[in-house]
Design a protein around this motif. Structure first.
Motif, mmCIF file in Angstrom:
data_model
loop_
_atom_site.group_PDB
_atom_site.id
_atom_site.type_symbol
_atom_site.label_atom_id
_atom_site.label_comp_id
_atom_site.label_asym_id
_atom_site.label_seq_id
_atom_site.Cartn_x
_atom_site.Cartn_y
_atom_site.Cartn_z
ATOM 1 N N GLU A 161 1.331 -17.738 -4.337
ATOM 2 C CA GLU A 161 2.035 -16.496 -4.030
ATOM 3 C C GLU A 161 1.038 -15.420 -3.626
ATOM 4 O O GLU A 161 0.702 -14.510 -4.391
ATOM 5 N N LEU A 162 0.557 -15.522 -2.386
ATOM 6 C CA LEU A 162 -0.389 -14.555 -1.853
ATOM 7 C C LEU A 162 0.355 -13.360 -1.263
ATOM 8 O O LEU A 162 1.428 -13.518 -0.677
ATOM 9 N N PRO A 163 -0.186 -12.170 -1.402
ATOM 10 C CA PRO A 163 0.487 -11.002 -0.812
ATOM 11 C C PRO A 163 0.493 -11.111 0.707
ATOM 12 O O PRO A 163 -0.530 -11.402 1.320
ATOM 13 N N PRO A 164 1.653 -10.900 1.346
ATOM 14 C CA PRO A 164 1.718 -10.999 2.806
ATOM 15 C C PRO A 164 0.925 -9.885 3.470
ATOM 16 O O PRO A 164 0.755 -8.793 2.912
ATOM 17 N N ARG A 165 0.464 -10.164 4.669
ATOM 18 C CA ARG A 165 -0.305 -9.175 5.428
ATOM 19 C C ARG A 165 0.659 -8.265 6.179
ATOM 20 O O ARG A 165 1.529 -8.749 6.902
ATOM 21 N N ARG A 166 0.495 -6.956 6.027
ATOM 22 C CA ARG A 166 1.381 -5.996 6.658
ATOM 23 C C ARG A 166 0.594 -5.179 7.683
ATOM 24 O O ARG A 166 -0.403 -4.549 7.353
ATOM 25 N N PHE A 167 1.061 -5.219 8.932
ATOM 26 C CA PHE A 167 0.404 -4.484 10.005
ATOM 27 C C PHE A 167 1.045 -3.122 10.242
ATOM 28 O O PHE A 167 0.403 -2.220 10.774
ATOM 29 N N LEU A 168 2.317 -2.979 9.885
ATOM 30 C CA LEU A 168 3.049 -1.730 10.110
ATOM 31 C C LEU A 168 3.658 -1.281 8.787
ATOM 32 O O LEU A 168 4.822 -1.566 8.494
ATOM 33 N N PRO A 169 2.894 -0.597 7.961
ATOM 34 C CA PRO A 169 3.407 -0.180 6.648
ATOM 35 C C PRO A 169 4.578 0.772 6.791
ATOM 36 O O PRO A 169 4.681 1.543 7.750
ATOM 37 N N GLY A 170 5.469 0.693 5.815
ATOM 38 C CA GLY A 170 6.641 1.559 5.824
ATOM 39 C C GLY A 170 7.864 0.930 6.438
ATOM 40 O O GLY A 170 8.970 1.455 6.294
ATOM 41 N N LEU A 171 7.681 -0.195 7.139
ATOM 42 C CA LEU A 171 8.809 -0.894 7.746
ATOM 43 C C LEU A 171 9.250 -2.047 6.858
ATOM 44 O O LEU A 171 8.495 -2.491 5.986
ATOM 45 N N PRO A 172 10.470 -2.571 7.061
ATOM 46 C CA PRO A 172 10.889 -3.755 6.300
ATOM 47 C C PRO A 172 9.921 -4.922 6.520
ATOM 48 O O PRO A 172 9.209 -4.983 7.530
ATOM 49 N N ALA A 173 9.923 -5.849 5.567
ATOM 50 C CA ALA A 173 8.964 -6.955 5.610
ATOM 51 C C ALA A 173 9.062 -7.749 6.905
ATOM 52 O O ALA A 173 8.042 -8.165 7.469
ATOM 53 N N TRP A 174 10.281 -7.946 7.419
ATOM 54 C CA TRP A 174 10.440 -8.770 8.617
ATOM 55 C C TRP A 174 9.959 -8.063 9.883
ATOM 56 O O TRP A 174 9.820 -8.678 10.936
ATOM 57 N N LEU A 175 9.683 -6.745 9.782
ATOM 58 C CA LEU A 175 9.191 -5.993 10.935
ATOM 59 C C LEU A 175 7.717 -5.623 10.818
ATOM 60 O O LEU A 175 7.126 -5.174 11.793
ATOM 61 N N SER A 176 7.135 -5.801 9.642
ATOM 62 C CA SER A 176 5.769 -5.319 9.429
ATOM 63 C C SER A 176 4.723 -6.413 9.495
ATOM 64 O O SER A 176 3.526 -6.129 9.420
ATOM 65 N N GLY A 177 5.144 -7.672 9.615
ATOM 66 C CA GLY A 177 4.187 -8.766 9.693
ATOM 67 C C GLY A 177 3.716 -9.024 11.116
ATOM 68 O O GLY A 177 4.094 -8.335 12.072
ATOM 69 N N TRP A 178 2.887 -10.056 11.268
ATOM 70 C CA TRP A 178 2.339 -10.377 12.589
ATOM 71 C C TRP A 178 3.420 -10.861 13.542
ATOM 72 O O TRP A 178 3.291 -10.701 14.769
ATOM 73 N N GLU A 179 4.502 -11.457 13.015
ATOM 74 C CA GLU A 179 5.527 -12.042 13.879
ATOM 75 C C GLU A 179 6.154 -11.003 14.797
ATOM 76 O O GLU A 179 6.372 -11.254 15.990
ATOM 77 N N ALA A 180 6.476 -9.812 14.241
ATOM 78 C CA ALA A 180 7.115 -8.775 15.050
ATOM 79 C C ALA A 180 6.181 -8.290 16.155
ATOM 80 O O ALA A 180 6.606 -8.108 17.308
ATOM 81 N N LEU A 181 4.908 -8.076 15.817
ATOM 82 C CA LEU A 181 3.939 -7.657 16.837
ATOM 83 C C LEU A 181 3.792 -8.711 17.920
ATOM 84 O O LEU A 181 3.779 -8.410 19.123
ATOM 85 N N PHE A 182 3.665 -9.953 17.504
ATOM 86 C CA PHE A 182 3.446 -11.060 18.437
ATOM 87 C C PHE A 182 4.622 -11.202 19.397
ATOM 88 O O PHE A 182 4.452 -11.283 20.617
ATOM 89 N N LEU A 183 5.843 -11.221 18.863
ATOM 90 C CA LEU A 183 7.018 -11.410 19.705
ATOM 91 C C LEU A 183 7.277 -10.197 20.598
ATOM 92 O O LEU A 183 7.734 -10.347 21.738
ATOM 93 N N THR A 184 6.986 -8.992 20.103
ATOM 94 C CA THR A 184 7.132 -7.801 20.937
ATOM 95 C C THR A 184 6.204 -7.867 22.143
ATOM 96 O O THR A 184 6.614 -7.582 23.278
ATOM 97 N N ALA A 185 4.948 -8.244 21.903
ATOM 98 C CA ALA A 185 3.998 -8.366 23.011
ATOM 99 C C ALA A 185 4.401 -9.482 23.964
ATOM 100 O O ALA A 185 4.253 -9.359 25.190
#
Length: 256
Positions: A217-241
């Motif tokens: 149970e490692l803490p997930p990496r958050r790139f955009l703090p303050g947003l919901p978990a599904w929007l703050s991880g690498w997946e949202a950045l990657f798919l947006t780009a």
């Protein structure tokens, strides 16, 4: 064993490692997403019959106008509806396979991106909750080496995380090694697995032991703090780009 998706993951790691010294993680995620979008649109442009699509589009628009403007008896409506459906499904048939293949860059990069950007390895010695599934039966509890850690009711222990080059092993009562954890272990499944041919990155467990899953149970990496978990991880950045680069290429290349 190496799965199909592990090969591009290793290549991504080789290329991304020197980039890590030059760019922050968020920019590298955006860069890989943009490259996936450009590559996907290039695949679609090359494989899709652009000339046939260009000839089909005016026919489809004409059929839609005729259907929208029709104001006659019902028996005259069905030929117009049928023609529009034939043209629409004809267009779908032309773009379906190229569209599916255009998603390959994202699929091939996904495993490597998850391994590199899901979480940061804890510092050596950091207590990490590690859960075994299913919990070992009473009287058959294994022990961890080095150190003897007592599992809780859920079969979880607070494990001091190993450093680079170190390993922690789970040893059965009869002395057999059930599994081992290294500094980079994430979520592992028993080997052999039905999905190892696709990705064996997480398959580090011995095949002849009763543990089916190890969850660290490692803490997930958050790139955009303050947003919901599904929007703050690498997946949202990657798919947006990826989407943004695809749309730009579609506009610049005038892809249908």
């Amino acid at each position: 064993m190496t799965g199909l998706l592990d090969l591009p993951a290793r290549l991504l790691a080789i290329v991304d490692e020197p980039l890590a010294a030059l760019l922050p993680a968020a920019l590298r995620v955006l860069l890989w997403g943009a490259l996936a979008g450009v590559a996907g649109m290039a695949i679609y442009r090359f494989l899709s019959p652009q000339q046939r699509l260009a000839a089909l589009r005016p026919e489809l628009r004409h059929a839609q106008r005729m259907l929208a403007d029709y104001d006659g008896p019902l028996d005259g409506l069905w030929p117009l509806v049928g023609r529009q459906f034939r043209l629409a499904f004809g267009q779908l048939g032309l773009v379906l396979l190229p569209s599916l293949l255009a998603g390959l860059p994202v699929i091939l990069l996904w495993t490597g991106m998850a391994l590199r950007f899901d979480s940061l390895p804890p510092a050596a010695g950091t207590p990490v909750r590690v859960r075994l599934e299913p919990p070992p039966a009473a009287g058959h509890a294994p022990h961890w080496e080095p150190g003897h850690l007592v599992p809780d009711a859920d079969g979880a222990v607070l494990l001091p995380w190993p450093g680079d080059g170190d390993q922690v092993r789970l040893i059965a009562a009869d002395g057999r090694e059930w599994l081992r954890i290294s500094h980079t272990t994430r979520n592992v499944s028993v080997r052999p697995s039905a999905w190892d041919w696709l990705s064996a990155s997480y398959s580090t467990l011995a095949a002849d032991q009763p543990v089916q899953m190890l969850t660290a149970e490692l803490p997930p990496r958050r790139f955009l703090p303050g947003l919901p978990a599904w929007l703050s991880g690498w997946e949202a950045l990657f798919l947006t780009a990826t989407i943004a680069a695809s749309l730009i290429c579609k506009w610049r290349w005038k892809v249908l």
